[in-house]
Design a protein around this motif. Structure first.
Motif, PDB file in Angstrom:
ATOM      1  N   UNK A  32      96.515  91.094  89.945  1.00  0.00           N
ATOM      2  CA  UNK A  32      96.210  90.443  88.667  1.00  0.00           C
ATOM      3  C   UNK A  32      95.107  91.201  87.926  1.00  0.00           C
ATOM      4  N   UNK A  33      94.110  91.688  88.670  1.00  0.00           N
ATOM      5  CA  UNK A  33      93.032  92.448  88.040  1.00  0.00           C
ATOM      6  C   UNK A  33      93.555  93.750  87.452  1.00  0.00           C
ATOM      7  N   UNK A  34      94.471  94.420  88.171  1.00  0.00           N
ATOM      8  CA  UNK A  34      95.043  95.668  87.670  1.00  0.00           C
ATOM      9  C   UNK A  34      95.877  95.416  86.420  1.00  0.00           C
ATOM     10  N   UNK A  35      96.666  94.315  86.424  1.00  0.00           N
ATOM     11  CA  UNK A  35      97.468  93.989  85.225  1.00  0.00           C
ATOM     12  C   UNK A  35      96.567  93.689  84.034  1.00  0.00           C
ATOM     13  N   UNK A  36      95.478  92.971  84.294  1.00  0.00           N
ATOM     14  CA  UNK A  36      94.552  92.654  83.200  1.00  0.00           C
ATOM     15  C   UNK A  36      93.900  93.915  82.654  1.00  0.00           C
ATOM     16  N   UNK A  37      93.567  94.855  83.556  1.00  0.00           N
ATOM     17  CA  UNK A  37      92.951  96.122  83.126  1.00  0.00           C
ATOM     18  C   UNK A  37      93.934  96.945  82.299  1.00  0.00           C
ATOM     19  N   UNK A  38      95.206  96.998  82.734  1.00  0.00           N
ATOM     20  CA  UNK A  38      96.218  97.730  81.976  1.00  0.00           C
ATOM     21  C   UNK A  38      96.444  97.100  80.604  1.00  0.00           C
ATOM     22  N   UNK A  39      96.471  95.770  80.568  1.00  0.00           N
ATOM     23  CA  UNK A  39      96.662  95.090  79.282  1.00  0.00           C
ATOM     24  C   UNK A  39      95.502  95.376  78.338  1.00  0.00           C
TER      25      UNK A  39
ATOM     26  N   UNK B 181      93.335  98.221  73.679  1.00  0.00           N
ATOM     27  CA  UNK B 181      92.316  99.103  73.102  1.00  0.00           C
ATOM     28  C   UNK B 181      92.956 100.316  72.445  1.00  0.00           C
ATOM     29  N   UNK B 182      94.002 100.867  73.089  1.00  0.00           N
ATOM     30  CA  UNK B 182      94.688 102.023  72.513  1.00  0.00           C
ATOM     31  C   UNK B 182      95.377 101.648  71.207  1.00  0.00           C
ATOM     32  N   UNK B 183      95.999 100.463  71.196  1.00  0.00           N
ATOM     33  CA  UNK B 183      96.685 100.017  69.980  1.00  0.00           C
ATOM     34  C   UNK B 183      95.692  99.786  68.847  1.00  0.00           C
ATOM     35  N   UNK B 184      94.512  99.286  69.201  1.00  0.00           N
ATOM     36  CA  UNK B 184      93.494  99.038  68.180  1.00  0.00           C
ATOM     37  C   UNK B 184      92.906 100.344  67.656  1.00  0.00           C
ATOM     38  N   UNK B 185      92.799 101.345  68.567  1.00  0.00           N
ATOM     39  CA  UNK B 185      92.195 102.615  68.169  1.00  0.00           C
ATOM     40  C   UNK B 185      93.137 103.477  67.343  1.00  0.00           C
ATOM     41  N   UNK B 186      94.460 103.307  67.528  1.00  0.00           N
ATOM     42  CA  UNK B 186      95.431 104.113  66.797  1.00  0.00           C
ATOM     43  C   UNK B 186      95.733 103.480  65.444  1.00  0.00           C
ATOM     44  N   UNK B 187      95.429 104.123  64.365  1.00  0.00           N
ATOM     45  CA  UNK B 187      95.673 103.533  63.044  1.00  0.00           C
ATOM     46  C   UNK B 187      97.169 103.341  62.798  1.00  0.00           C
ATOM     47  N   UNK B 188      97.504 102.305  62.037  1.00  0.00           N
ATOM     48  CA  UNK B 188      98.904 102.065  61.701  1.00  0.00           C
ATOM     49  C   UNK B 188      99.384 103.059  60.647  1.00  0.00           C
ATOM     50  N   UNK B 189      98.469 103.556  59.829  1.00  0.00           N
ATOM     51  CA  UNK B 189      98.778 104.567  58.824  1.00  0.00           C
ATOM     52  C   UNK B 189      98.002 105.835  59.146  1.00  0.00           C
ATOM     53  N   UNK B 190      98.598 107.001  58.933  1.00  0.00           N
ATOM     54  CA  UNK B 190      97.870 108.244  59.221  1.00  0.00           C
ATOM     55  C   UNK B 190      96.577 108.322  58.413  1.00  0.00           C
TER      56      UNK B 190
END
Length: 204
Positions: free
Chosen positions: A63-70, A75-84
């Motif tokens: 469960x801890x590993x799944x939470x870390x992956x999520x 974080x990656x989705x938030x860091x990657x802009x939706x527009x270039x």
């Protein structure tokens, strides 16, 4: 004295015989079996406790590993802009790349800042270079625009006789990519990559 010692020895043997007889009676055997069963039950119970504890620890770790992956995915989705970001484009590899003429300020993850760098070759036409003004291009030395420069027309052609933009008294030769000293000037040495000239007869 010998008679007394013999009597004591016989008494001791009789006592031992009695103990053995009592020990092998059904009641004694039954008590021994019960004790053995109880000990076996204790061992099974302890093994079951260890098994359940190991299962709980494995479940908690998963469960801890799944939470870390999520969290990492979010974080990656938030860091990657939706527009270039400005002056960047999304490549086929799914990563952002600097537009022609632009270069990364640094290579830190999540930092999408870029800067214009004069003198960079255009990826589609190496005879066109980034100029001093951002988003503007200029023909490389010895070249001129094929047409009056338009927004999207970066075609150039070699222009014999055109003065070199950096080396003075050096002109574009008839053959594309080659250079010749201007009249009255000679090459300073025989190195084909050195365009330095010196005044010759009649040079100034």
């Amino acid at each position: 004295m010998a008679s007394a010692k013999s009597t004591n020895l016989i008494s001791l043997l009789a006592l031992l015989l009695l103990v053995v007889i009592v020990a092998i009676t059904p009641e004694a055997r039954q008590m021994g079996q019960r004790a053995a069963d109880w000990m076996e039950g204790v061992r099974h119970e302890r093994a079951e406790i260890r098994r359940r504890r190991a299962e709980q620890e494995a479940k908690a770790k998963a469960e801890a590993e799944r939470a870390e992956e999520a969290a990492a995915t979010a974080a990656a989705a938030e860091a990657t802009p939706s527009e270039p970001p400005p002056h960047l484009h999304l490549g086929e590899d799914g990563e952002y790349h600097a537009d022609p003429g632009w270069s990364w300020v640094n290579h830190e993850p999540g930092d999408y800042r870029v800067e214009w760098v004069p003198g960079i070759q255009h990826p589609d036409n190496p005879s066109v270079l980034s100029s001093a003004e951002p988003d503007q291009w200029t023909p490389a030395a010895g070249y001129e625009w094929v047409l009056e420069k338009g927004v999207n027309d970066l075609r150039v052609a070699w222009k014999p006789g055109k003065a070199h933009s950096v080396f003075g008294h050096v002109l574009a030769a008839e053959k594309e990519g080659e250079w010749t000293p201007a009249p009255g000037w000679d090459w300073a040495n025989d190195d084909p990559n050195d365009l330095t000239v010196v005044a010759g007869d009649g040079g100034s």
